[in-house]
Scaffold this active site. Sequence first.
Site, PDB file in Angstrom:
ATOM      1  N   HIS A 130     -17.179  -1.562   3.696  1.00 44.81           N
ATOM      2  CA  HIS A 130     -16.073  -1.126   4.549  1.00 44.81           C
ATOM      3  C   HIS A 130     -14.877  -2.031   4.339  1.00 44.81           C
ATOM      4  O   HIS A 130     -15.008  -3.239   4.317  1.00 44.81           O
ATOM      5  CB  HIS A 130     -16.499  -1.172   6.022  1.00 44.81           C
ATOM      6  CG  HIS A 130     -15.393  -0.815   6.966  1.00 44.81           C
ATOM      7  ND1 HIS A 130     -15.078   0.488   7.265  1.00 44.81           N
ATOM      8  CD2 HIS A 130     -14.506  -1.588   7.630  1.00 44.81           C
ATOM      9  CE1 HIS A 130     -14.049   0.503   8.089  1.00 44.81           C
ATOM     10  NE2 HIS A 130     -13.683  -0.746   8.338  1.00 44.81           N
ATOM     11  N   ASP A 169     -16.817   5.155  20.257  1.00 44.97           N
ATOM     12  CA  ASP A 169     -15.702   4.536  19.525  1.00 44.97           C
ATOM     13  C   ASP A 169     -14.503   5.470  19.444  1.00 44.97           C
ATOM     14  O   ASP A 169     -13.367   5.057  19.615  1.00 44.97           O
ATOM     15  CB  ASP A 169     -16.134   4.137  18.108  1.00 44.97           C
ATOM     16  CG  ASP A 169     -14.939   3.660  17.288  1.00 44.97           C
ATOM     17  OD1 ASP A 169     -14.318   2.659  17.695  1.00 44.97           O
ATOM     18  OD2 ASP A 169     -14.598   4.308  16.283  1.00 44.97           O
ATOM     19  N   ARG A 212      -7.423   2.851  23.389  1.00 47.44           N
ATOM     20  CA  ARG A 212      -6.839   1.563  22.975  1.00 47.44           C
ATOM     21  C   ARG A 212      -5.479   1.772  22.342  1.00 47.44           C
ATOM     22  O   ARG A 212      -4.554   0.980  22.529  1.00 47.44           O
ATOM     23  CB  ARG A 212      -7.771   0.864  21.979  1.00 47.44           C
ATOM     24  CG  ARG A 212      -9.008   0.263  22.633  1.00 47.44           C
ATOM     25  CD  ARG A 212     -10.062  -0.080  21.587  1.00 47.44           C
ATOM     26  NE  ARG A 212      -9.576  -1.045  20.606  1.00 47.44           N
ATOM     27  CZ  ARG A 212     -10.073  -1.164  19.366  1.00 47.44           C
ATOM     28  NH1 ARG A 212     -11.053  -0.388  18.962  1.00 47.44           N
ATOM     29  NH2 ARG A 212      -9.574  -2.061  18.549  1.00 47.44           N
TER      30      ARG A 212
HETATM   31  N1  URA Z   1     -10.704   0.015  12.329  1.00 50.34           N
HETATM   32  C1  URA Z   1     -11.606   0.541  13.186  1.00 50.34           C
HETATM   33  O1  URA Z   1     -12.431   1.357  12.797  1.00 50.34           O
HETATM   34  N2  URA Z   1     -11.570   0.165  14.453  1.00 50.34           N
HETATM   35  C2  URA Z   1     -10.681  -0.728  14.929  1.00 50.34           C
HETATM   36  O2  URA Z   1     -10.702  -1.034  16.101  1.00 50.34           O
HETATM   37  C3  URA Z   1      -9.752  -1.265  14.029  1.00 50.34           C
HETATM   38  C4  URA Z   1      -9.797  -0.879  12.735  1.00 50.34           C
END
Ligand code: URA
Length: 436
Positions: free
Chosen positions: A82, A161, A168
């Site tokens: 990643h 997420d 966020r």
């Molecule tokens: N990339 C992500 O997947 N999440 C984050 O919070 C920041 C960068």
Amino acid sequence: MRPYDIIMKKRNGEILSREEIYHVVLEYTKGSIPDYQMSAFMMAVYFSGMNDEETTNLTMAMVESGETVDLSPIPGVKVDKHSTGGVGDTTTLILAPLVAAAGVPVAKMSGRGLGHTGGTLDKLESIPGLTVSISHEEFIEQVKRIGVAVIGQTANLAPADKKMYALRDVTATIDSIPLIAGSIMSKKIAAGTDAILLDVKSGSGAFMPTIDMARELASRMVGIGKGVGRRVAAIITDMDQPLGTMIGNALEVREAVEILKGLHPGSALREVSVTLGSHLLVMGNAAKTLPEGRKIIEKKITDGSGALKFKEMIKAQKGDPHIVDDVKLLPQAKIKVDVKAGSSGYVSNIQAQQVGLAAMVLGAGRQKKEDTIDMAVGLILKKRVGETVEKGESFAEIYANDESKIKESERLLVKSFKFSSEPPEVPPLILDTISD
Ligand code: URA
Ligand code: CA
């Protein structure tokens, strides 16, 4: 358990239990905790931080908010990589086939996201016919059969997420190390690989502007891996200037193919790809040391087996593998414009972020989620920091399909390049390596 009490506890700088963290994350995902309480919770995390154990619990709660992929039908140590993102960052398309050609299965799920240029999925989709929408069963089948697949992440991986990131984004809580670490690692852990290599970018074109922040994020993520029994390592690499010389979706595929075919020796993109690949071979037990891993990866370039593996992957995902033999089969822009230097000197700085914008205004990336991408457009940078230019020499090329967008792209590109009469200091490409 009341969300109010958990928010207050974190606000006051106390340490949250596993149960408290799970409660907030899982109830929020279900919709029984409202956005305003989650916003306050994340702002409390932003200011008070989280220790390693809390961050690991946050990550695992996010993992458990959705499905996880079981890759156990695939033999061997399955690896994933990643990158925290940057401009001209095409390493996945280079190292995935090379690592697979060396016998280590690469099972990669990518997210889409916003960006100056498209993400890995967009780049792949510039290959005529290629699909990244593949079911879990087909994904596993493909990795078993040819050792590599790069596909789109399904919605059911770490749904917490997705919801938390959107919140966020509008509550000024993106740049919190525990929240970023949890966000990235939850998706990677849910995707099921045994080993995860993180390429944390540092510099003006990166998410983490300083090496110290990049180091902190990297060690947090490595710590999470350790806490949950996954092999995780991180490399911190320079993103003060764009990594590759080609920026734009089809152009980046072209550069990846060219590197797989042995062109661009000594280039920064090749070097970072080979370094990441070497680490993956060690993590995947196909090499004992990094130098041994590097030797194997280099060989997979020179003997053509990496390029061949890329063709196999393209074919398996219904794309036209002939683009590897002839990159002109990729989408081509109609207009090419040279950008010329106004004076002679050294290139002292290339603002990666600005270069990304210069590509985006041509249509290479999305400003809004709904925007469509023009696969053919983008830039080729002909100089890197430290190299010399003569007055009137072309230092970059613009590839466009829309005449009206060229001026703004050129303006941004010119602004992104700084020149000096003295040779500048050139930062190293690999800034640090972090493993447990
Ligand atoms: N990339 C992500 O997947 N999440 C984050 O919070 C920041 C960068
Ligand atoms: Ca810079």
